[in-house]
Design a protein around this motif. Structure first.
Motif, PDB file in Angstrom:
ATOM      1  N   UNK A  53      10.053  44.091 -44.585  1.00 37.72           N
ATOM      2  CA  UNK A  53       8.841  43.381 -44.988  1.00 37.72           C
ATOM      3  C   UNK A  53       9.031  42.379 -46.131  1.00 37.72           C
ATOM      4  N   UNK A  54      10.127  42.473 -46.871  1.00 39.54           N
ATOM      5  CA  UNK A  54      10.406  41.499 -47.931  1.00 39.54           C
ATOM      6  C   UNK A  54      11.302  40.365 -47.455  1.00 39.54           C
ATOM      7  N   UNK A  55      11.768  40.424 -46.204  1.00 42.41           N
ATOM      8  CA  UNK A  55      12.621  39.375 -45.671  1.00 42.41           C
ATOM      9  C   UNK A  55      14.111  39.653 -45.775  1.00 42.41           C
ATOM     10  N   UNK A  56      14.493  40.815 -46.319  1.00 44.83           N
ATOM     11  CA  UNK A  56      15.905  41.195 -46.358  1.00 44.83           C
ATOM     12  C   UNK A  56      16.279  41.765 -44.992  1.00 44.83           C
ATOM     13  N   UNK A  57      17.549  41.669 -44.652  1.00 41.35           N
ATOM     14  CA  UNK A  57      17.965  42.056 -43.305  1.00 41.35           C
ATOM     15  C   UNK A  57      18.857  43.287 -43.286  1.00 41.35           C
ATOM     16  N   UNK A  58      18.700  44.054 -42.209  1.00 41.21           N
ATOM     17  CA  UNK A  58      19.490  45.262 -41.965  1.00 41.21           C
ATOM     18  C   UNK A  58      20.121  45.124 -40.592  1.00 41.21           C
ATOM     19  N   UNK A  59      21.433  45.367 -40.527  1.00 39.13           N
ATOM     20  CA  UNK A  59      22.158  45.305 -39.267  1.00 39.13           C
ATOM     21  C   UNK A  59      22.518  46.718 -38.837  1.00 39.13           C
ATOM     22  N   UNK A  60      22.197  47.053 -37.604  1.00 37.95           N
ATOM     23  CA  UNK A  60      22.677  48.277 -36.978  1.00 37.95           C
ATOM     24  C   UNK A  60      23.865  47.867 -36.126  1.00 37.95           C
ATOM     25  N   UNK A  61      25.054  48.151 -36.614  1.00 34.25           N
ATOM     26  CA  UNK A  61      26.288  47.676 -36.001  1.00 34.25           C
ATOM     27  C   UNK A  61      26.909  48.769 -35.138  1.00 34.25           C
ATOM     28  N   UNK A  62      27.092  48.468 -33.867  1.00 34.48           N
ATOM     29  CA  UNK A  62      27.704  49.438 -32.945  1.00 34.48           C
ATOM     30  C   UNK A  62      29.215  49.302 -33.044  1.00 34.48           C
ATOM     31  N   UNK A  63      29.778  49.830 -34.126  1.00 37.96           N
ATOM     32  CA  UNK A  63      31.207  49.769 -34.384  1.00 37.96           C
ATOM     33  C   UNK A  63      31.547  50.788 -35.454  1.00 37.96           C
ATOM     34  N   UNK A  64      32.821  51.088 -35.548  1.00 36.90           N
ATOM     35  CA  UNK A  64      33.299  51.975 -36.611  1.00 36.90           C
ATOM     36  C   UNK A  64      33.725  51.133 -37.813  1.00 36.90           C
ATOM     37  N   UNK A  65      33.529  51.681 -38.983  1.00 40.01           N
ATOM     38  CA  UNK A  65      33.993  51.038 -40.206  1.00 40.01           C
ATOM     39  C   UNK A  65      35.505  51.204 -40.259  1.00 40.01           C
ATOM     40  N   UNK A  66      36.249  50.115 -40.396  1.00 44.06           N
ATOM     41  CA  UNK A  66      37.695  50.136 -40.273  1.00 44.06           C
ATOM     42  C   UNK A  66      38.435  50.073 -41.603  1.00 44.06           C
ATOM     43  N   UNK A  67      37.772  49.858 -42.696  1.00 46.28           N
ATOM     44  CA  UNK A  67      38.500  49.565 -43.947  1.00 46.28           C
ATOM     45  C   UNK A  67      38.513  50.707 -44.915  1.00 46.28           C
ATOM     46  N   UNK A  92      29.153  54.059 -34.744  1.00 45.29           N
ATOM     47  CA  UNK A  92      30.125  53.931 -33.662  1.00 45.29           C
ATOM     48  C   UNK A  92      29.731  54.652 -32.371  1.00 45.29           C
ATOM     49  N   UNK A  93      28.941  55.712 -32.454  1.00 43.90           N
ATOM     50  CA  UNK A  93      28.535  56.443 -31.258  1.00 43.90           C
ATOM     51  C   UNK A  93      27.440  55.651 -30.542  1.00 43.90           C
ATOM     52  N   UNK A  94      27.691  55.311 -29.274  1.00 48.41           N
ATOM     53  CA  UNK A  94      26.753  54.458 -28.544  1.00 48.41           C
ATOM     54  C   UNK A  94      25.357  55.059 -28.452  1.00 48.41           C
ATOM     55  N   UNK A  95      25.263  56.347 -28.182  1.00 49.72           N
ATOM     56  CA  UNK A  95      23.935  56.954 -28.026  1.00 49.72           C
ATOM     57  C   UNK A  95      23.183  56.956 -29.362  1.00 49.72           C
ATOM     58  N   UNK A  96      23.869  57.214 -30.470  1.00 50.16           N
ATOM     59  CA  UNK A  96      23.210  57.172 -31.782  1.00 50.16           C
ATOM     60  C   UNK A  96      22.762  55.754 -32.124  1.00 50.16           C
ATOM     61  N   UNK A  97      23.620  54.776 -31.817  1.00 52.45           N
ATOM     62  CA  UNK A  97      23.270  53.382 -32.079  1.00 52.45           C
ATOM     63  C   UNK A  97      22.042  52.985 -31.256  1.00 52.45           C
ATOM     64  N   UNK A  98      22.052  53.331 -29.982  1.00 49.60           N
ATOM     65  CA  UNK A  98      20.936  52.992 -29.103  1.00 49.60           C
ATOM     66  C   UNK A  98      19.643  53.660 -29.566  1.00 49.60           C
ATOM     67  N   UNK A  99      19.723  54.923 -29.967  1.00 53.34           N
ATOM     68  CA  UNK A  99      18.536  55.615 -30.493  1.00 53.34           C
ATOM     69  C   UNK A  99      18.004  54.940 -31.751  1.00 53.34           C
ATOM     70  N   UNK A 100      18.909  54.498 -32.625  1.00 56.59           N
ATOM     71  CA  UNK A 100      18.493  53.829 -33.863  1.00 56.59           C
ATOM     72  C   UNK A 100      17.783  52.514 -33.554  1.00 56.59           C
ATOM     73  N   UNK A 101      18.321  51.743 -32.629  1.00 60.59           N
ATOM     74  CA  UNK A 101      17.699  50.472 -32.240  1.00 60.59           C
ATOM     75  C   UNK A 101      16.341  50.743 -31.591  1.00 60.59           C
ATOM     76  N   UNK A 102      16.282  51.710 -30.705  1.00 60.41           N
ATOM     77  CA  UNK A 102      15.021  52.044 -30.036  1.00 60.41           C
ATOM     78  C   UNK A 102      13.975  52.541 -31.030  1.00 60.41           C
ATOM     79  N   UNK A 103      14.384  53.346 -32.016  1.00 63.90           N
ATOM     80  CA  UNK A 103      13.439  53.847 -33.027  1.00 63.90           C
ATOM     81  C   UNK A 103      12.829  52.675 -33.805  1.00 63.90           C
ATOM     82  N   UNK A 104      13.661  51.699 -34.174  1.00 66.12           N
ATOM     83  CA  UNK A 104      13.134  50.522 -34.888  1.00 66.12           C
ATOM     84  C   UNK A 104      12.094  49.807 -34.030  1.00 66.12           C
ATOM     85  N   UNK A 105      12.422  49.614 -32.761  1.00 63.53           N
ATOM     86  CA  UNK A 105      11.505  48.891 -31.880  1.00 63.53           C
ATOM     87  C   UNK A 105      10.239  49.688 -31.615  1.00 63.53           C
TER      88      UNK A 105
END
Length: 129
Positions: A115-129, A78-91
């Protein structure tokens, strides 16, 4: 007591997966084993989190990965700066985002394929449930 969750998956690409999940996603190597009944493996996660991922490979045995574009691990950041850092680290580690099969995940997130074709989402949101 809250149980811990282990997601275990075999692979033919152990070292590339370690690079994707440890170096790209920033997970910690919690443990590993070599030649344990013919299997090598690693556990990755965050030391305080109630989950971890285990990847194993078996000597002289090839597995057939069976991912689909809808096999997802979703990390809510949910924290924008943490999300952005995570996306940038992947790239920075050489992992480019892919278009999500379900367009919902592209609205607030970035999807990466391991590398096996499975997907990971970095979601810029809070878990609501």
């Amino acid at each position: 007591m809250i149980p811990k969750l282990r997601v275990a998956r075999p692979t033919n690409n152990l070292q590339p997966l370690i690079r994707f999940y440890r170096d790209g996603l920033g997970l910690s190597e919690l443990g590993s084993f070599t030649n344990h009944g013919g299997f090598d493996g690693v556990m990755l996660g965050h030391p305080q989190a109630p989950y971890h991922l285990e990847f194993t490979t078996q000597q002289d045995h090839l597995i057939a990965p069976a991912p689909t574009p809808e096999h997802l691990l979703v990390f809510y950041l949910p924290d924008h700066s943490q999300w952005l850092l995570a996306v940038e680290r992947m790239q920075e580690q050489g992992f480019a985002p892919v278009v999500a099969y379900n367009p919902y995940w592209d609205q607030l997130g970035r999807t990466f394929e391991d590398p096996d074709g499975y997907r990971v989402v970095l979601q810029h949101a809070a878990w609501k449930y």
